[in-house]
Design an enzyme around this catalytic site. Structure first.
Site, PDB file in Angstrom:
ATOM      1  N   SER A 256      65.242 -33.800  24.590  1.00 62.20           N
ATOM      2  CA  SER A 256      65.843 -32.653  23.916  1.00 62.20           C
ATOM      3  C   SER A 256      64.868 -32.027  22.951  1.00 62.20           C
ATOM      4  O   SER A 256      63.916 -32.656  22.494  1.00 62.20           O
ATOM      5  CB  SER A 256      67.082 -33.103  23.151  1.00 62.20           C
ATOM      6  N   LYS A 257      65.167 -30.779  22.658  1.00 57.84           N
ATOM      7  CA  LYS A 257      64.361 -29.991  21.741  1.00 57.84           C
ATOM      8  C   LYS A 257      64.291 -30.649  20.369  1.00 57.84           C
ATOM      9  O   LYS A 257      63.298 -30.544  19.678  1.00 57.84           O
ATOM     10  CB  LYS A 257      65.041 -28.632  21.586  1.00 57.84           C
TER      11      LYS A 257
END
Ligand code: GLU
Length: 492
Positions: A256-257
Site C-alpha cells: 500500500s501507498k
C-alpha cells in the site's frame, strides 16, 4: 492475425499512474511475448467514466516507454484489431450483449438502486455468505420488458448464471481452482449508461484481439469464473490464465501507498535506474532455478517462464531494490552514467560550474564502488564539485597532528614540481615526503585526505588526489593549513 501466434496484453485502467504491480504485470506479459516471438498489446480499459483522470494514459505510456516495455499494438500504434481504448469500442460490447440477450445468457434488469440495496441488506441480515442479485428481472415477460423500455426506465444487462457444474479454472500459477456457481453473481455486463463493465469489455476484447494468454494480478482471479461463463456462452476459446501473486509490504499486508511508494514514477524521481527497477520487479513472484538475482532485459526474455511464477505473495523489499540498483549502476556504461550525472548536476547548486566530461568520468570511476544512486555522487562526494568549507571535526581531533602542517607543506612542494602527475606519482611523492620526515605514510595520508576533501572517507587517497589534480590539491592544502590548526586548537 495469425491464430497460432502468442498474443498477450497489458490492460490497465488509467487511474493516474503506473503502479509497481502494474509494471510487474506489464513486464511478465512483455517477457512472455518476446520470448515466444509473439505480440504484446496495450489496451486501455477506460470504460469507468467516473474514474477518468486527465493525462493518465499519456503518463502510463511515457512510463512504459521509460522502462523499455515497447508494445507492438496499442494507442498510437494501430494494429488490425483496434481501437485500443475500450471507450472507443462500445459498439462491439453492445453487439455481443445483444447476442447474449437473444441466447438467454443475459437479461435486462430494471431494478432500482433502492431495491438492490434493500435486497443486499436483507441478505446480509439473513447472513447469506455473499450478497447476490435475486434474478427478479429474469422473470419479466416480453411485454413488461417492452413497456419498461418504452417508458424510458433505465436498465442494466446482467449475465444469466444458470444452474450447473462448478466453474473450473486451470491456471498456470494457481493450478486448478474451482468456483461453485452458487457464489457467482448475475454480474452486470452493460451499465445504465450503456457502458460495459470490466467483465464484459475484458472478455469481448480478449477474444477480438486474439489474446492467447491472460497474465494478470491475483486480485482478478475471482472475476475469472464470470469470464469463463462468458466465453462459454459465446462459444469462444478460453485463453490460458496465469494469475500473479499479490505484492506485499514487509509485514505481509497488501502493498500500500501508506508504507512506501507504489508509483513507478516515484522510483524514477528518486533516481532508480530503469534496469534496476525491471530486474527487481521481475523477481517479485518469479525466480530461476539457480536463484540468480542479477538480470538485464535480454536475460529476462531468455529465462522467464510462466511455470516458475510463485504462488506465494511477493514481498516488496526496498533494501533489495537499493542493492540491485547499486549492482546495475556498477555495470552501467560509464557514458550513460556521465549523462545522468550531468543531468542532476544541471539541477543542483553546481549548475553554473563547468566540469569537463573527462573530469566527471574520473569522478564516476573513482566513486563507483561507493554509490548506489547517481545522486550519491553529489551527496556523498561534494568535494569533487567544490572545495571543502568545513572539515570533519572527529577526523581532525584524531588525525591532525602537530607536524601535519609541515608535512602537507612539504607534500605540496614536492608535487608542485611534478608534470601532470599520475596516481602513482602522487603516491611516490607522498612516500618520499614520509621517508624524508622519517614518519609513516599514514601520518600524511590522513591529513591530506581531510585537507582536500573535508572528510575522512572516500575513494583511495591517491585516486582522490589524482582526480582533483595537482593544482587543485595544492590549492586545497594551502587553504586547509590556514584553517585547520585553529580548529584543532579549539577542539583540544
Ligand atoms: N483493467 C484491469 C486492470 O486495471 C485489467 C485486469 C485484467 O488484466 O484483466 O488491471
Amino acid at each position: 492475425m495469425n491464430k497460432n501466434r502468442t498474443r498477450v496484453r497489458f490492460a490497465p485502467s488509467p487511474t493516474g499512474y503506473l503502479h509497481v504491480g502494474g509494471l510487474r504485470t506489464a513486464l511478465y506479459n512483455y517477457l512472455f511475448a518476446k520470448q515466444s516471438g509473439g505480440d504484446f498489446i496495450l489496451r486501455i480499459e477506460d470504460t469507468d467514466q467516473n474514474r477518468y483522470v486527465e493525462g493518465a494514459v499519456e503518463n502510463l505510456i511515457k512510463t512504459l516507454k521509460w522502462v523499455g516495455l515497447e508494445y507492438d499494438e496499442g494507442p498510437n500504434k494501430e494494429g488490425s484489431v483496434g481501437p485500443y481504448f475500450q471507450s472507443k469500442r462500445l459498439d462491439f460490447y453492445n453487439k455481443y450483449a445483444n447476442q447474449l440477450l437473444e441466447q438467454g445468457d443475459a437479461y435486462r434488469c430494471f431494478c432500482t438502486p433502492e431495491r438492490l440495496s434493500d435486497l443486499k441488506e436483507q441478505q446480509q441480515k439473513a447472513k447469506l455468505p455473499q450478497a447476490k442479485y435475486d434474478k427478479h428481472c429474469l422473470n419479466l415477460s416480453k411485454e413488461e420488458i417492452e413497456k419498461n423500455i418504452v417508458d424510458g426506465i433505465s436498465y442494466v444487462i446482467r449475465l444469466n448464471v444458470k444452474p450447473g457444474d462448478s466453474v473450473i479454472i486451470n491456471d498456470v500459477v494457481r493450478e486448478r481452482v474451482e468456483f461453485s456457481r452458487d457464489v457467482i453473481d448475475d454480474q452486470v455486463l452493460i451499465k445504465t449508461d450503456g457502458f460495459p463493465t470490466y467483465h464484459m469489455a475484458n472478455v469481448v476484447d480478449d477474444h477480438l484481439m486474439g489474446i492467447t494468454h491472460v497474465i494478470r494480478g491475483e486480485e482478478w482471479l475471482s472475476s475469472t469464473p464470470k469470464h469463463i461463463l462468458l466465453y462459454n456462452a459465446f462459444g469462444w476459446k478460453i485463453p490460458i490464465f496465469a494469475h500473479l501473486p499479490l505484492l506485499l509490504n514487509a509485514d505481509r499486508s497488501k502493498l500500500s501507498k501508506r508504507q512506501g511508494d507504489v508509483a513507478v514514477e516515484d522510483y524514477k524521481l528518486k533516481g532508480y535506474l530503469k534496469e534496476a527497477l525491471i530486474n527487481f520487479v521481475a523477481l517479485l513472484g518469479w525466480s530461476t532455478s539457480d536463484n540468480d538475482e542479477f538480470f538485464n532485459m535480454n536475460d529476462l526474455i531468455e529465462k522467464f517462464s510462466l511455470e516458475r511464477i510463485h504462488k506465494a505473495g511477493a514481498i516488496f523489499n526496498v533494501e533489495k531494490l537499493d542493492w540491485i540498483n547499486a549492482e546495475h549502476l556498477r555495470k552501467q556504461d560509464k557514458n550513460i552514467i556521465l549523462n545522468m550525472l550531468k543531468e542532476i548536476l544541471a539541477e543542483s547548486k553546481y549548475k553554473d560550474i563547468e566540469f569537463t566530461d573527462e573530469y566527471l568520468l574520473l569522478v564516476i570511476e573513482g566513486m563507483i564502488e561507493r554509490v548506489s544512486f547517481i545522486k550519491d555522487y553529489i551527496d556523498n562526494s561534494t568535494y569533487f564539485f567544490e572545495r571543502p568549507n568545513v572539515y570533519d571535526e572527529e577526523v581532525i581531533s584524531k588525525r591532525w597532528k602537530d607536524d601535519s602542517v609541515k608535512l602537507l607543506e612539504n607534500y605540496a612542494a614536492k608535487i608542485s614540481g611534478l608534470n601532470n602527475p599520475t596516481k602513482e606519482d602522487f603516491e611516490i611523492a607522498l612516500k618520499q615526503v614520509a621517508e624524508e620526515a622519517e614518519c609513516g605514510a599514514g601520518r600524511i595520508i590522513h591529513p591530506v585526505r581531510v585537507a582536500t576533501s573535508g572528510v575522512g572517507i572516500g575513494p583511495g587517497v591517491y585516486d582522490l588526489l589524482f582526480i582533483l589534480g595537482k593544482d587543485e590539491v595544492i590549492a586545497r592544502i594551502n587553504k586547509a593549513i590556514k584553517i585547520i590548526p585553529e580548529l584543532k586548537s579549539k577542539l583540544g
